[in-house]
Design a protein around this motif. Structure first.
Motif, PDB file in Angstrom:
ATOM      1  N   LEU A 465       0.837  -0.824   0.106  1.00  0.00           N
ATOM      2  CA  LEU A 465       0.126  -0.008   0.064  1.00  0.00           C
ATOM      3  C   LEU A 465       0.821   1.509   0.037  1.00  0.00           C
ATOM      4  CD1 LEU A 465      -2.930  -1.566   2.630  1.00  0.00           C
ATOM      5  CD2 LEU A 465      -3.011  -0.953   0.475  1.00  0.00           C
ATOM      6  N   VAL A 466       1.789   0.817   0.866  1.00  0.00           N
ATOM      7  CA  VAL A 466       2.838   2.190   0.856  1.00  0.00           C
ATOM      8  C   VAL A 466       3.602   2.466  -0.847  1.00  0.00           C
ATOM      9  CG1 VAL A 466       4.735   3.051   2.312  1.00  0.00           C
ATOM     10  CG2 VAL A 466       3.228   1.934   3.089  1.00  0.00           C
ATOM     11  N   ARG A 467       3.934   1.747  -1.082  1.00  0.00           N
ATOM     12  CA  ARG A 467       5.093   1.209  -2.151  1.00  0.00           C
ATOM     13  C   ARG A 467       3.774   2.120  -3.534  1.00  0.00           C
ATOM     14  NH1 ARG A 467       7.946  -3.183  -0.922  1.00  0.00           N
ATOM     15  NH2 ARG A 467       6.035  -4.105  -2.391  1.00  0.00           N
ATOM     16  N   GLY A 468       2.521   1.757  -3.326  1.00  0.00           N
ATOM     17  CA  GLY A 468       2.058   2.103  -4.652  1.00  0.00           C
ATOM     18  C   GLY A 468       0.383   2.336  -4.892  1.00  0.00           C
ATOM     19  N   ALA A 486      -0.765  10.820  -0.053  1.00  0.00           N
ATOM     20  CA  ALA A 486       0.860  10.502  -0.629  1.00  0.00           C
ATOM     21  C   ALA A 486       1.577  10.615   0.293  1.00  0.00           C
ATOM     22  CB  ALA A 486       1.450  12.370  -0.933  1.00  0.00           C
ATOM     23  N   GLU A 487       2.962  11.419   0.793  1.00  0.00           N
ATOM     24  CA  GLU A 487       3.754  11.000   1.561  1.00  0.00           C
ATOM     25  C   GLU A 487       3.830  10.269   3.450  1.00  0.00           C
ATOM     26  OE1 GLU A 487       7.043  10.987   0.870  1.00  0.00           O
ATOM     27  OE2 GLU A 487       6.731  11.426  -1.162  1.00  0.00           O
ATOM     28  N   ASP A 488       2.085  10.422   3.574  1.00  0.00           N
ATOM     29  CA  ASP A 488       1.639  10.155   4.796  1.00  0.00           C
ATOM     30  C   ASP A 488       1.268   9.171   5.072  1.00  0.00           C
ATOM     31  OD1 ASP A 488       2.022  13.363   5.713  1.00  0.00           O
ATOM     32  OD2 ASP A 488      -0.157  13.252   5.478  1.00  0.00           O
ATOM     33  N   ILE A 489       1.479   8.430   3.671  1.00  0.00           N
ATOM     34  CA  ILE A 489       1.202   7.066   3.834  1.00  0.00           C
ATOM     35  C   ILE A 489       1.927   6.470   3.693  1.00  0.00           C
ATOM     36  CG2 ILE A 489       0.698   5.179   2.084  1.00  0.00           C
ATOM     37  CD1 ILE A 489      -1.229   7.007  -0.023  1.00  0.00           C
ATOM     38  N   THR A 490       2.130   5.850   5.249  1.00  0.00           N
ATOM     39  CA  THR A 490       3.468   5.030   5.854  1.00  0.00           C
ATOM     40  C   THR A 490       2.875   4.061   6.893  1.00  0.00           C
ATOM     41  OG1 THR A 490       3.927   6.155   7.727  1.00  0.00           O
ATOM     42  CG2 THR A 490       4.595   7.145   5.792  1.00  0.00           C
ATOM     43  N   GLU A 491       4.005   2.741   6.916  1.00  0.00           N
ATOM     44  CA  GLU A 491       3.466   1.493   7.783  1.00  0.00           C
ATOM     45  C   GLU A 491       2.925   2.691   8.777  1.00  0.00           C
ATOM     46  OE1 GLU A 491       5.385  -2.281   6.994  1.00  0.00           O
ATOM     47  OE2 GLU A 491       6.274  -1.774   5.279  1.00  0.00           O
ATOM     48  N   GLN A 492       4.094   2.884   9.383  1.00  0.00           N
ATOM     49  CA  GLN A 492       3.795   3.312  11.480  1.00  0.00           C
ATOM     50  C   GLN A 492       2.414   4.176  10.857  1.00  0.00           C
ATOM     51  OE1 GLN A 492       5.112   2.527  13.819  1.00  0.00           O
ATOM     52  NE2 GLN A 492       3.671   3.520  14.912  1.00  0.00           N
ATOM     53  N   ASN A 493       2.452   4.921  10.122  1.00  0.00           N
ATOM     54  CA  ASN A 493       1.240   6.223  10.273  1.00  0.00           C
ATOM     55  C   ASN A 493      -0.373   5.289  10.224  1.00  0.00           C
ATOM     56  OD1 ASN A 493       2.225   7.801  10.603  1.00  0.00           O
ATOM     57  ND2 ASN A 493       2.243   9.036   8.263  1.00  0.00           N
ATOM     58  N   ILE A 494      -0.693   4.422   8.692  1.00  0.00           N
ATOM     59  CA  ILE A 494      -0.813   2.781   8.825  1.00  0.00           C
ATOM     60  C   ILE A 494      -1.748   1.876  10.110  1.00  0.00           C
ATOM     61  CG2 ILE A 494      -2.152   1.240   7.652  1.00  0.00           C
ATOM     62  CD1 ILE A 494      -0.607   1.752   5.295  1.00  0.00           C
ATOM     63  N   MET A 495      -0.809   1.590  10.427  1.00  0.00           N
ATOM     64  CA  MET A 495      -1.047   0.652  11.901  1.00  0.00           C
ATOM     65  C   MET A 495      -1.232   2.072  12.623  1.00  0.00           C
ATOM     66  SD  MET A 495       2.708  -1.790  11.641  1.00  0.00           S
ATOM     67  CE  MET A 495       3.718  -0.531  11.684  1.00  0.00           C
TER      68      MET A 495
END
Length: 509
Positions: A465-468, A486-495
């Motif tokens: 999800l982060v990559r694409g 965009a840049e707010d899409i990170t694994e940490q933010n999703i978790m």
């Protein structure tokens, strides 16, 4: 690992018509060792496992188990030797109880020859208790979660006193919490000196649970390494035979949805059954929108509601600005929507049909007149997409079941894309697919986006999800709790969003 070898496969060769699947492979497992078997789809992993478990007969080589030469000719013979296999598609009986599944075909008997059901239940409870699994063994298996069913398959392996347990993609249908339970069970198997062969495409799991990794490529042994002596980048590079740096560091160029007016699909306060509770979601033209959340959160149900596979109880769905109410998936297909299911084996491919037949299935009404199909158009479409997607098949007439998972997924994508859809819903598009094929599927998704086709991507793999994705909607208990861009899409933010969503839900309840 210390001590004598539990399993030693030496110089294993297996040939099929036109294909040398294994070219002198060596594979060794010690007691109490968790050993990863790695490689891309088609590398030879499944063939090696099937040779070990008696499904296939080797052409050359030796198999030593506990120091003795074995040549199992069936899975049952392999079980009698002490080798048990848990397949990705669990070979259990849903309409039987938990304890019946554990002892199926090996039920303890009374002196009069009747099955001793009390003993079946007692032994089943003990095995599951020892694994740390609390479940009513009298309940039907189909009433249990996927994770519990996976544990029942392991309990069955333990009940036959297996010395080696082969796990083929055991975590593919489990969420993060359930994976941790499985890993605790694997640690208990290790403590009992039971060897585990672990096949998974999730590399983080390999480094977390496995002691060693054997890597195959094109039927050849590439190497055997301690997991502590190798990093993810090196492992991927060995698997695909080239530098994996570009795959690891890939990140899409974002589409700024806010500046666009074209909304291909919009959900407004959508309720469906007990799963969806007021979902609002917009998908712009050419945008890749991800759905994140734990298993059971309602991600798949959102896709099915859009596609007409699930009924909507409340709310509205608009497609290209028009309110729609699809009663069946064919209605959605007629409006330019496509859906690639999570379970390609059951809901996607038709295994006994060819690559060609599977690919053109959805477009047949458009290329036939008065019930007569234009074979010229069929061949043109099939040849185009086999070349475009790089589908590895001897010819279009090959049965699709004989293709690797990654190539099957490409055929399914081609099935929908040849219809030139406006929106493609992809449910776990890379599930059970190796890292090389995964990168190809991810690249195809970006090509769809660049061509103006919108994508709704449902994935349990946060990295994907982060990559694409341009945007990611986080779903918890049937509600959208956050949207990241965009840049707010990170694994940490999703978790964090998932955790906060669960905390808020618990407080409300």
């Amino acid at each position: 690992m210390q001590g004598a070898k539990l399993l030693e496969m030496k110089n294993i060769v297996k040939t099929f018509p036109g294909v040398k699947a294994l070219k002198g492979v060596d594979f060794t497992v010690y007691p109490g060792e968790v050993h990863a078997l790695m490689g891309e789809n088609g590398a030879g992993k499944s063939t090696l496992i099937k040779v070990l478990t008696g499904i296939y007969q080797r052409d050359e080589g030796d198999i030593l188990f506990n120091g003795e030469s074995i040549s199992p000719t069936s899975a049952l013979q392999a079980q009698k030797c002490g080798i048990s296999t848990i397949y990705q598609e669990l070979n259990l009986v849903p309409c039987l109880s938990v304890c019946e599944n554990i002892f199926l075909g090996r039920e303890p008997q009374k002196k009069n020859g009747m099955i001793d059901w009390k003993e079946v239940e007692r032994k089943s409870r003990k095995i599951l208790d020892d694994m740390g699994i609390k479940v009513n063994v009298k309940e039907l298996l189909k009433e249990q979660s996927t994770a519990v069913q996976q544990m029942v398959a392991i309990a069955r392996a333990i009940s036959i006193n297996a010395k080696l347990v082969v796990m083929d993609e055991p975590t593919s249908s489990l969420d993060e919490k359930e994976v941790k339970v499985l890993f605790r069970v694997i640690e208990k198997l290790k403590a009992k000196n039971i060897g585990v062969v672990f096949v998974s495409h999730r590399l983080d799991e390999i480094f977390e649970i496995c002691d060693k990794a054997t890597i195959l490529k094109d039927g050849t042994l590439v190497g055997e390494l301690n997991t502590e002596d190798i990093n993810k980048l090196d492992l991927i590079s060995m698997m695909i035979g080239r530098d994996a740096d570009a795959i690891i560091k890939f990140r899409k160029t974002y589409s700024d949805f806010k500046t666009k007016k074209d909304v291909v699909c919009e959900l407004k306060n959508v309720y469906s059954g007990v799963k969806l509770k007021g979902i609002d979601l917009k998908i712009g033209k050419g945008e890749v929108v991800g759905l994140a959340g734990l298993l059971g959160a309602g991600r798949t149900e959102i896709g099915k509601a859009i596609f007409g596979a699930d009924n909507i109880d409340q709310g509205e769905i608009e497609v290209n600005g028009e309110k729609v109410k699809f009663h069946l998936p064919k209605d959605a297909i007629g409006r330019g929507l496509a859906f690639c299911s999570e379970d390609r084996k059951v809901e996607g491919i038709i295994p006994h049909m060819s690559v060609k037949e599977n690919m053109v299935l959805a477009i047949l009404p458009k290329i036939s007149k008065f019930g007569i199909i234009s074979q010229k158009e069929v061949n043109e479409i099939v040849d185009k997409y086999i070349e475009l997607f790089g589908i590895k098949t001897p010819n279009p007439e090959q049965l699709i079941r004989n293709l690797s998972g990654g190539n099957q997924q490409k055929v399914l994508l081609a099935r929908w894309l040849c219809m030139k859809p406006d929106l493609v819903i992809l449910d776990e598009p890379t599930r059970g697919i190796d890292v090389g094929a995964k990168s190809e599927i991810e690249a195809l998704i970006q090509e769809l986006s660049a061509a103006g086709i919108s994508v709704l991507m449902i994935s349990s793999e946060l990295e994907e999800l982060v990559r694409g994705c341009d945007r990611v909607a986080v779903i918890v208990d049937g509600k959208k709790v956050k949207e990241l861009e965009a840049e707010d899409i990170t694994e940490q933010n999703i978790m964090s969003a998932i955790a906060e969503g669960h905390y808020s839900t618990e407080k409300v309840s």
